[in-house]
Design a protein around this motif. Sequence first.
Motif, mmCIF file in Angstrom:
data_model
loop_
_atom_site.group_PDB
_atom_site.id
_atom_site.type_symbol
_atom_site.label_atom_id
_atom_site.label_comp_id
_atom_site.label_asym_id
_atom_site.label_seq_id
_atom_site.Cartn_x
_atom_site.Cartn_y
_atom_site.Cartn_z
ATOM 1 N N ILE A 122 27.583 91.374 33.330
ATOM 2 C CA ILE A 122 27.515 92.842 33.353
ATOM 3 C C ILE A 122 28.930 93.401 33.296
ATOM 4 N N PRO A 123 29.407 93.865 32.137
ATOM 5 C CA PRO A 123 30.762 94.419 32.043
ATOM 6 C C PRO A 123 30.948 95.607 32.985
ATOM 7 N N ILE A 124 32.072 95.627 33.676
ATOM 8 C CA ILE A 124 32.325 96.720 34.619
ATOM 9 C C ILE A 124 32.554 98.031 33.888
ATOM 10 N N CYS A 125 33.163 97.976 32.700
ATOM 11 C CA CYS A 125 33.458 99.220 31.982
ATOM 12 C C CYS A 125 32.187 99.888 31.450
ATOM 13 N N SER A 126 31.156 99.109 31.149
ATOM 14 C CA SER A 126 29.873 99.676 30.710
ATOM 15 C C SER A 126 28.771 98.737 31.182
ATOM 16 N N PRO A 127 28.294 98.944 32.410
ATOM 17 C CA PRO A 127 27.438 97.980 33.092
ATOM 18 C C PRO A 127 26.261 97.416 32.306
ATOM 19 N N TYR A 128 25.505 98.229 31.591
ATOM 20 C CA TYR A 128 24.334 97.646 30.936
ATOM 21 C C TYR A 128 23.925 98.377 29.667
ATOM 22 N N GLU A 129 24.905 98.875 28.910
ATOM 23 C CA GLU A 129 24.581 99.534 27.644
ATOM 24 C C GLU A 129 25.463 98.970 26.540
ATOM 25 N N ASP A 130 24.880 98.817 25.350
ATOM 26 C CA ASP A 130 25.688 98.388 24.218
ATOM 27 C C ASP A 130 26.186 99.614 23.467
#
Length: 420
Positions: A122-130
Amino acid sequence: MNKIADSPIQTVISAGKMEDFFTMLKEFDSIKTSDCLIRNNMSIDVHITRKKGKLGNWVVTEDLSDFSSQRKQKTGKTMKSFYHYFSGEEKEVGIDLAVIAHKDTKKKRTYDGSIITEWFLIPICSPYEDEEGKVSIKTIELTTSKEEYRLLMETRVAIYDEFQDKIYPFLQVAIISVGKYLDCSAIFKIRDDYMLGTAIVLAEKISKKNVSLIIKDTESRINPILSVAGKYTKFFPPTEFFTNICSQMAAEAFFLNTWQVFDDRIIVDFVKPGDCYICSVTMGLIPGIATRATVYAMLEGTRILLSSNAVMYSNGTYNYKKLFEHLFDNIMEFEDMLDSPSLNLFCATKRYLKYVKKAIGKKRFISLSFPTYMKRGTFFTELLRQTKDFQLSEYYDTMLITSYHEILKALTKEENNELA
């Protein structure tokens, strides 16, 4: 002494005698670091020099003027490494981090016995959106040694730095400070097979706050997280603290006997030669763990809590005067109670047993065996003997050893033997 069970402080890093205590502290300082790995609104400076039409070197400097730590730099000598550093992604330096949650452990091992695991990322900069705004959960595979795997599986949640290939697993001791600082304590209360929900919440919370990680440096790429704190959190060197403590204790004729170092605290026991008293000093190493001095009397192999003081780290130091204020006042009173003629009188044991029931629990309480009436002093000694080996949590152990003192106070009263 009662055995403490089910406590996050049970993993002892080191323990020993006085001779090697301060040597250990210096080594301990070297493996504890505080690093602001994740911050909002960061700015960077990029400097590129050219020689004879070619790239000489490049330097990326992160502006940490608002922080007490030194400026951090990434350097290189080729344009290829420069482009590789940015990876073509449109995000600020230092935000290329992700929260990972364990998904699966492969049954097959590598040729050298390493363990392969799969993790939700889960990227911290964009938790769950592509990029198109759709929900997308990526996964990665990690190959670790058995010891690294053990650290990762303690909570099954970690922070992953893909660029440096470093992993920061959350240890059990970090959960309290993580929940408090990020206002998400509830996410650790339910342990699902997949900690995906926990990872998503953590990524979102971290992306909105300045987070400083208190980590334990290791020689591998796995650096366990001991705690999280704000950017202004400062930490007092244990060596300086215990140098002062040893001086204070010597003035009271107490001398260092044994010490233990845990992930979240250091506990040092001082004894008074020829006496049954112990002064235990605990220094909290992470936010949420109090720094405390406690005086115990040792009877029948267990501790009886006589008095305790706690202090907070404030204005760059600790208030040593407050830590020891009236700490030893109850020793004389305790000795008078042990010599009290009232302990030769008889008492109804049932009257006092009920006051340890909450601390030891119903099942352990039923296992206690006492006659209906017996001498008060004999009853007290037998109570210590029958309860000293119960394995209790830290909270209930403190409750029990505090109740011993209160029961003894009541037993030494000739007219009114009921606890208030």
